[in-house]
Structure formats: C-alpha cells, structure tokens
Design an enzyme around this catalytic site. Structure first.
Site, mmCIF file in Angstrom:
data_model
loop_
_atom_site.group_PDB
_atom_site.id
_atom_site.type_symbol
_atom_site.label_atom_id
_atom_site.label_comp_id
_atom_site.label_asym_id
_atom_site.label_seq_id
_atom_site.Cartn_x
_atom_site.Cartn_y
_atom_site.Cartn_z
ATOM 1 N N HIS A 168 27.689 50.134 82.150
ATOM 2 C CA HIS A 168 27.685 48.821 82.800
ATOM 3 C C HIS A 168 28.491 48.864 84.087
ATOM 4 O O HIS A 168 29.260 49.793 84.331
ATOM 5 C CB HIS A 168 28.234 47.741 81.852
ATOM 6 N N CYS A 174 35.715 47.948 85.654
ATOM 7 C CA CYS A 174 36.051 48.458 84.318
ATOM 8 C C CYS A 174 36.539 49.901 84.449
ATOM 9 O O CYS A 174 36.072 50.652 85.308
ATOM 10 C CB CYS A 174 34.815 48.409 83.417
ATOM 11 N N GLN A 192 31.863 42.076 73.155
ATOM 12 C CA GLN A 192 31.764 40.624 73.215
ATOM 13 C C GLN A 192 30.323 40.214 72.902
ATOM 14 O O GLN A 192 29.376 40.927 73.258
ATOM 15 C CB GLN A 192 32.188 40.126 74.599
ATOM 16 N N SER A 252 35.113 38.777 80.332
ATOM 17 C CA SER A 252 35.629 39.805 81.241
ATOM 18 C C SER A 252 35.139 39.616 82.670
ATOM 19 O O SER A 252 35.792 40.053 83.613
ATOM 20 C CB SER A 252 35.225 41.200 80.758
ATOM 21 N N HIS A 308 28.423 41.228 84.482
ATOM 22 C CA HIS A 308 27.993 42.619 84.281
ATOM 23 C C HIS A 308 26.513 42.785 84.602
ATOM 24 O O HIS A 308 25.738 41.835 84.487
ATOM 25 C CB HIS A 308 28.094 43.039 82.811
#
Length: 158
Positions: A47, A101, A119, A142, A145
């Site tokens: 991702h 990330c 998640q 977060s 994505h």
C-alpha cells in the site's frame, strides 16, 4: 486435526484408539467434530499511505509533523494512483518514495497478514481485490491509502 481439548488415547481393553476430552472427561470412539478451530484467511498486500492532520498519528518516517489536510492527502493518493494505473511508475518504486508508512522501505509490502490484523476498512478493501488489482482510495484512521493485493508465496502460507 482435533477440536480443542481432545486427544487420542489407546484402549488397553479393546486395543484400539479412542478420543478423550481432557476438559470434560468425555470419551468416545467416533471422531469429535464440534467446534473445530477455523483457519483464518491470509492475505498479502502492498500500500501507499498519505497521512493528514486528522490521522491517528500525524507523523511518519518522512515527516515528523504532518500538516497536510485530508483533501491534500486524497489528491496526493489520487495522482499517485493515476501514475501507477497508467504504467508510468511501478507501485513499489513510488511507495518507497511517497508512502508515509514504514513499509515504504519494502516497496509498501506489508507481508502476509491474517483476518482481523488490519483496520476494518483496509481489510475489507484487500478482500475485495483480486491478486494484482489496485484499489480505489481507502480511508482508515491512519490516513488515505491505495492498495494492491499481491500473491502469497507457498512458503508463506503456513
């Protein structure tokens, strides 16, 4: 595979195997099948994440204090997705440069993970993708994505 708490024992009287539940003390000749543990599905994905000021942790390996808005994060991911989908840039190359990330150092590869580890919105997106397919924008706590589902090597399945 036996359900939890069951084991195979040998009858000295009949000289044959039987099944014994260590928790309840029950014994039986036939194989117990109730409550067999379910094997969790495994996935592998990479991702690219764009965090924003509303992210649960608005900092990353790239930037100590992220100040971009959600709209700016969406725009960034949208443009990156277009470049990947058009073949302009390989996913892993752009992930290494642009993702917030720490998986960026592996081209965005998260490795193998089981159901329930990510998640919910992220997991739902991964499950909906075929191997090699690129997601639309995915929103989690977060950030924003894009996800590509990748295949699991045989050695990683177990």
């Amino acid at each position: 595979m036996l359900p939890p708490h069951w084991e195979i024992r040998r009858s000295s009287k009949y000289n044959k195997d039987y099944f014994f539940n260590k928790q309840t003390g029950e014994s039986r000749w036939d194989l117990p099948t109730e409550a067999l543990p379910k094997k969790k599905a495994k996935f592998r994905a990479r991702h690219i994440l764009a965090k924003h000021v509303g992210s649960r942790r608005p900092s990353s390996w790239r930037e100590e204090n992220i100040t971009r808005t959600m709209e700016e994060a969406e725009q960034k991911i949208r443009l990156i997705r277009e470049d990947i989908a058009s073949g302009k840039l390989p996913f892993e190359d752009i992930a290494a440069i642009e993702s917030d990330c720490s998986s960026a150092k592996r081209g965005g590869d998260l490795g193998v993970f089981e159901e329930g580890q990510m998640q919910p919105a992220f997991e739902k997106a991964v499950k909906s993708l075929a191997v090699g397919e690129l997601s639309d924008l995915v929103y989690t706590d977060s950030g924003v994505h894009i996800i590509e589902r990748i295949s699991i090597d045989k050695k990683e399945e177990n």
